[in-house]
Structure formats: C-alpha cells, structure tokens
Design a protein around this motif. Structure first.
Motif, PDB file in Angstrom:
ATOM      1  N   LEU A  43       0.765  -1.178  -0.051  1.00 55.86           N
ATOM      2  CA  LEU A  43      -0.033   0.015   0.055  1.00 55.86           C
ATOM      3  C   LEU A  43       0.973   1.243  -0.091  1.00 55.86           C
ATOM      4  O   LEU A  43       0.501   2.268  -0.582  1.00 55.86           O
ATOM      5  N   ASP A  44       2.060   1.168   0.685  1.00 55.31           N
ATOM      6  CA  ASP A  44       2.712   2.289   0.894  1.00 55.31           C
ATOM      7  C   ASP A  44       3.583   2.448  -0.551  1.00 55.31           C
ATOM      8  O   ASP A  44       3.795   3.842  -1.015  1.00 55.31           O
ATOM      9  N   GLU A  45       3.856   1.426  -1.457  1.00 58.83           N
ATOM     10  CA  GLU A  45       4.481   1.767  -2.601  1.00 58.83           C
ATOM     11  C   GLU A  45       3.444   2.176  -3.222  1.00 58.83           C
ATOM     12  O   GLU A  45       3.921   3.062  -4.476  1.00 58.83           O
ATOM     13  N   MET A  49       3.503   6.084  -5.514  1.00 62.21           N
ATOM     14  CA  MET A  49       3.258   6.343  -6.930  1.00 62.21           C
ATOM     15  C   MET A  49       2.138   7.459  -7.178  1.00 62.21           C
ATOM     16  O   MET A  49       2.329   8.116  -7.860  1.00 62.21           O
ATOM     17  N   MET A  50       1.286   7.259  -6.165  1.00 61.27           N
ATOM     18  CA  MET A  50       0.269   8.365  -6.031  1.00 61.27           C
ATOM     19  C   MET A  50       0.664   9.771  -5.751  1.00 61.27           C
ATOM     20  O   MET A  50       0.385  10.686  -6.536  1.00 61.27           O
ATOM     21  N   GLU A  51       1.712   9.674  -4.930  1.00 52.29           N
ATOM     22  CA  GLU A  51       2.348  11.043  -4.685  1.00 52.29           C
ATOM     23  C   GLU A  51       3.151  11.614  -5.954  1.00 52.29           C
ATOM     24  O   GLU A  51       3.260  12.855  -6.120  1.00 52.29           O
ATOM     25  N   ARG A  52       3.844  10.779  -6.673  1.00 53.02           N
ATOM     26  CA  ARG A  52       4.542  11.081  -7.939  1.00 53.02           C
ATOM     27  C   ARG A  52       3.906  11.461  -8.930  1.00 53.02           C
ATOM     28  O   ARG A  52       3.879  12.634  -9.617  1.00 53.02           O
ATOM     29  N   VAL A  53       2.413  10.915  -9.206  1.00 59.16           N
ATOM     30  CA  VAL A  53       1.578  11.537 -10.227  1.00 59.16           C
ATOM     31  C   VAL A  53       1.172  12.837  -9.672  1.00 59.16           C
ATOM     32  O   VAL A  53       0.921  13.926 -10.511  1.00 59.16           O
ATOM     33  N   PHE A  79      -0.067   3.887 -11.379  1.00 61.62           N
ATOM     34  CA  PHE A  79      -0.783   3.881 -10.063  1.00 61.62           C
ATOM     35  C   PHE A  79      -1.939   3.026 -10.206  1.00 61.62           C
ATOM     36  O   PHE A  79      -2.299   2.291  -9.181  1.00 61.62           O
ATOM     37  N   GLY A  80      -2.738   3.017 -11.553  1.00 55.06           N
ATOM     38  CA  GLY A  80      -3.798   2.024 -11.566  1.00 55.06           C
ATOM     39  C   GLY A  80      -3.584   0.705 -11.273  1.00 55.06           C
ATOM     40  O   GLY A  80      -4.156  -0.276 -10.696  1.00 55.06           O
ATOM     41  N   ARG A  85      -3.664  -4.238  -8.354  1.00 53.46           N
ATOM     42  CA  ARG A  85      -2.981  -5.424  -7.469  1.00 53.46           C
ATOM     43  C   ARG A  85      -3.371  -5.482  -6.120  1.00 53.46           C
ATOM     44  O   ARG A  85      -3.671  -6.673  -5.698  1.00 53.46           O
ATOM     45  N   GLU A  86      -3.350  -4.356  -5.503  1.00 51.23           N
ATOM     46  CA  GLU A  86      -3.906  -4.423  -3.959  1.00 51.23           C
ATOM     47  C   GLU A  86      -5.306  -4.946  -3.812  1.00 51.23           C
ATOM     48  O   GLU A  86      -5.537  -5.691  -2.868  1.00 51.23           O
ATOM     49  N   CYS A  87      -6.171  -4.392  -4.639  1.00 51.77           N
ATOM     50  CA  CYS A  87      -7.585  -4.944  -4.641  1.00 51.77           C
ATOM     51  C   CYS A  87      -7.601  -6.593  -4.529  1.00 51.77           C
ATOM     52  O   CYS A  87      -8.111  -7.142  -3.767  1.00 51.77           O
TER      53      CYS A  87
END
Ligand SMILES: [Fe+2]
Ligand SMILES: [Fe+2]
Length: 185
Positions: A43-45, A49-53, A79-80, A85-87
């Motif tokens: 989740l942190d990874e 990526m979300m923050e990079r976007v 990010f998607g 993958r997390e889902c």
C-alpha cells in the motif's frame, strides 16, 4: 452509524485474555501482523506512486502544458496497476480470514470474541465496498488516463489506506492469542 465510526478504536469491542494462552501461541498469532506488514508495504508503494503522479500533475500545471506528458500518462497507468494489484491481494486476504479464521474463533471463543468477530466482519464489508469502488475507478483510469479519473481513484485509495491500516491494527491485536491458541495460522 457513520462508516468511519466503525474504525474508531474507542468503539471497538475488546477480546478477553485467553486463559492458558502461552508466549508460543502469541508468537504464532503475530504471523498475522507479519502478513499485514507485507500488505502495508504494498500500500505504501502504491501511495508513493500516487504522490509521484500528484507531483507530475503540479509540474505540468506549472508549465501550463496543454498536452499531458507521456510520463504522466504512464504514471496514471502505473498507479492504476498498483491499485488493481492491491484490490486482489486484500480481497484474497480477507476472504481467507472470513472463511478460515473468523468462524473458528466465533465458535470457540465465547460471547466477547463473537462481538469482536462481528465487528471485524463489518469492517471487512466496508473495506470490500471500497475495494469494489477502487477496482471500478482503476478500469476508468486505465481506459481514460485523465486527471479527473486519477482524482477519483486517489480519493478511494486514500479512504482504503486509512481503513485498512486501522483494521489491521485492531485485528492483529485482538486476535493475537486466539490465532495461536486455536492453531489457525
Ligand atoms: Fe481482516
Ligand atoms: Fe487481516
């Protein structure tokens, strides 16, 4: 009840200590915390990526770019993919708890444990709805990688991140003895 009241620590039922539970049982129970830690690092990874976007979007706005940069489009997709993958990972984790761990503890642990398991099951239901929404957001983001679709996906991901972190802490604390004592991991 507000959905996030479910994740309010002060309102959560507590598990009683189990007479006869040993340090060995608790150490087996802590395997759940280790499994949770793997999910949290994924989740942190995803959050990174979300923050990079977000940074990429801010830079694009600063430059007043009319055309979204290829890097930004690529990062929307990445990010998607990470969210998708997390889902799947989280869905699998919760399904195995629902099917294998929760029923055994509810059956053997007495009334107080039944209340804890009922609360954990409700939390799974809320998280499951967030996972379904996130999976739909991801489909939209992959089909049309745009800022609007990113914002929707980000907002669901942030709610999921908060809910899952809180749920993991509660679950691994209250079930630590029971998991080892009843031989469930
Ligand atoms: Fe859980
Ligand atoms: Fe769990």
């Amino acid at each position: 009840m507000n959905v996030f009241d479910l994740f309010d620590e002060s309102q959560r039922p507590k598990a009683p200590p189990i007479r006869g539970a040993t340090e060995q049982h608790r150490s087996v129970g802590r395997r759940l915390a280790a499994i949770h830690a793997m999910h949290l690092s994924a989740l942190d990874e995803t959050k990174e990526m979300m923050e990079r976007v977000q940074q990429g979007e801010a830079a694009a706005t600063d430059l007043a770019e009319q055309v979204t940069s290829l890097e930004l489009l690529d990062n929307y997709r990445r990010f998607g993919n990470l969210c998708g993958r997390e889902c799947q990972f989280l869905d699998f984790h919760h399904t195995s708890e629902d099917n294998e761990i929760f029923p055994a503890i509810a059956q053997n642990g007495g009334e107080e444990f039944k209340r804890v398991i009922a609360r954990l099951t409700e939390e799974h239901a809320v998280i499951h709805r967030l996972l379904e929404t996130l999976a739909m957001n991801v489909v939209d983001l992959q089909t049309e990688p745009s800022s609007a679709n990113f914002v929707r996906t980000r907002s669901t991901f942030e709610a999921l991140y908060r809910a899952v972190g809180s749920h993991f802490n509660y679950e691994q604390t209250e079930l630590e003895e029971a998991i080892g004592y009843y031989g469930l991991l």
